[in-house]
Design a protein around this motif. Structure first.
Motif, PDB file in Angstrom:
ATOM      1  N   TYR A   1      46.970 -84.598 -43.735  1.00  0.00           N
ATOM      2  CA  TYR A   1      45.609 -85.018 -43.453  1.00  0.00           C
ATOM      3  C   TYR A   1      44.687 -84.340 -44.469  1.00  0.00           C
ATOM      4  O   TYR A   1      44.984 -83.263 -44.968  1.00  0.00           O
ATOM      5  CB  TYR A   1      45.177 -84.613 -42.048  1.00  0.00           C
TER       6      TYR A   1
ATOM      7  N   LYS B   1      45.603 -89.616 -42.905  1.00  0.00           N
ATOM      8  CA  LYS B   1      44.254 -89.828 -42.382  1.00  0.00           C
ATOM      9  C   LYS B   1      43.292 -88.865 -43.056  1.00  0.00           C
ATOM     10  O   LYS B   1      43.683 -87.779 -43.489  1.00  0.00           O
ATOM     11  CB  LYS B   1      44.185 -89.604 -40.866  1.00  0.00           C
TER      12      LYS B   1
ATOM     13  N   ALA C   1      39.676 -86.821 -42.355  1.00  0.00           N
ATOM     14  CA  ALA C   1      38.684 -86.366 -41.378  1.00  0.00           C
ATOM     15  C   ALA C   1      37.404 -86.038 -42.150  1.00  0.00           C
ATOM     16  O   ALA C   1      37.383 -85.111 -42.953  1.00  0.00           O
ATOM     17  CB  ALA C   1      39.193 -85.136 -40.633  1.00  0.00           C
TER      18      ALA C   1
ATOM     19  N   PHE D   1      39.926 -81.697 -36.303  1.00  0.00           N
ATOM     20  CA  PHE D   1      40.610 -82.985 -36.262  1.00  0.00           C
ATOM     21  C   PHE D   1      42.060 -82.825 -35.795  1.00  0.00           C
ATOM     22  O   PHE D   1      42.545 -83.613 -34.980  1.00  0.00           O
ATOM     23  CB  PHE D   1      40.572 -83.647 -37.649  1.00  0.00           C
ATOM     24  N   ILE D   2      42.749 -81.810 -36.296  1.00  0.00           N
ATOM     25  CA  ILE D   2      44.144 -81.576 -35.890  1.00  0.00           C
ATOM     26  C   ILE D   2      44.218 -81.364 -34.380  1.00  0.00           C
ATOM     27  O   ILE D   2      45.098 -81.918 -33.706  1.00  0.00           O
ATOM     28  CB  ILE D   2      44.744 -80.372 -36.652  1.00  0.00           C
TER      29      ILE D   2
ATOM     30  N   GLU E   1      43.856 -84.669 -32.657  1.00  0.00           N
ATOM     31  CA  GLU E   1      45.104 -85.434 -32.759  1.00  0.00           C
ATOM     32  C   GLU E   1      46.140 -84.919 -31.740  1.00  0.00           C
ATOM     33  O   GLU E   1      46.810 -85.707 -31.091  1.00  0.00           O
ATOM     34  CB  GLU E   1      45.695 -85.344 -34.176  1.00  0.00           C
ATOM     35  N   GLU E   2      46.238 -83.602 -31.612  1.00  0.00           N
ATOM     36  CA  GLU E   2      47.174 -83.016 -30.655  1.00  0.00           C
ATOM     37  C   GLU E   2      46.809 -83.424 -29.233  1.00  0.00           C
ATOM     38  O   GLU E   2      47.687 -83.758 -28.435  1.00  0.00           O
ATOM     39  CB  GLU E   2      47.175 -81.491 -30.776  1.00  0.00           C
TER      40      GLU E   2
ATOM     41  N   ASN F   1      45.217 -86.106 -28.314  1.00  0.00           N
ATOM     42  CA  ASN F   1      45.470 -87.539 -28.147  1.00  0.00           C
ATOM     43  C   ASN F   1      46.937 -87.831 -27.947  1.00  0.00           C
ATOM     44  O   ASN F   1      47.300 -88.841 -27.324  1.00  0.00           O
ATOM     45  CB  ASN F   1      44.945 -88.331 -29.352  1.00  0.00           C
ATOM     46  N   ASN F   2      47.806 -86.965 -28.479  1.00  0.00           N
ATOM     47  CA  ASN F   2      49.248 -87.187 -28.375  1.00  0.00           C
ATOM     48  C   ASN F   2      49.861 -86.597 -27.115  1.00  0.00           C
ATOM     49  O   ASN F   2      51.034 -86.770 -26.868  1.00  0.00           O
ATOM     50  CB  ASN F   2      49.965 -86.627 -29.620  1.00  0.00           C
TER      51      ASN F   2
END
Length: 142
Positions: free
Chosen positions: A3, A56, A58, A133-134, A137-138, A140-141
Motif C-alpha cells: 500500500y 491501494k 491511502a 489505513f492499515i 483494512e484489518e 474490515n477483514n
C-alpha cells in the motif's frame, strides 16, 4: 500486496509505503514540487507505482475539526481525481485530522531539530496516514 500512503501539501507530497505483506509502514520519500503543481506530483506517484506492486493508495483527507471539508480537503479531492485519471489503483481517502501535529510531536520527542523536522514531517505524516489505513483494512477483514 503493498500500500502507498500520501500526505499532500501545497509544495510537498509525503509518501509512505508498506512492506510486501502490507503490514509495516515506512517513509519512502518526500516529493517537492512547484506550488500547486499537482500534475507533477501525480506523475511522480505514477513512477512509484511502476516500481512497486501497489494494491491501494491511502490519500490523506484533511477535514476540519467539525468534520467539514475546507480548501485543503478540496485540494486532496482534486489530486485524487488527477491520480484516478492516470491509474486504476484504488485510491481511498483517509481522515488525516491532526496527523501533522502527531508527526510534529513524535519528532519533537525524538529531539529532532526544527530545521530537520521540516524536511521529514510530510513523510512521517504520510506514514501515519498509511498506518491508519492499515488498521481500517484489518478492521474490515475481521
Amino acid at each position: 500486496m503493498r500500500y502507498l500512503g500520501l500526505d499532500l501539501g501545497t509544495k510537498t507530497l509525503g509518501v509512505a509505503i508498506t512492506d510486501k505483506t502490507g503490514v509495516l509502514a515506512r517513509v519512502l520519500k518526500v516529493i517537492r514540487f512547484n506550488s500547486e503543481d499537482y500534475e507533477f506530483a501525480a506523475k511522480e506517484v505514477i513512477n512509484i507505482l511502476g516500481q512497486y506492486e501497489i494494491r491501494k493508495i491511502a490519500l490523506g483527507l484533511p477535514k476540519n475539526m467539525d468534520n467539514s471539508c475546507g480548501f485543503a480537503s478540496k485540494r486532496s479531492l482534486e489530486f485524487k481525481n488527477i491520480l484516478e485519471s492516470m491509474t486504476d489503483v484504488p485510491i481511498i481517502l483517509v481522515d488525516e485530522r491532526l496527523t501533522t501535529l502527531e508527526a510534529e510531536n513524535i519528532l519533537i520527542s525524538a529531539d529532532v531539530r526544527r530545521e530537520n523536522r521540516k524536511k521529514v514531517i510530510d513523510g512521517l505524516a504520510a506514514q501515519i496516514i498509511l498506518e491508519t489505513f492499515i488498521k481500517m483494512e484489518e478492521n474490515n477483514n475481521e
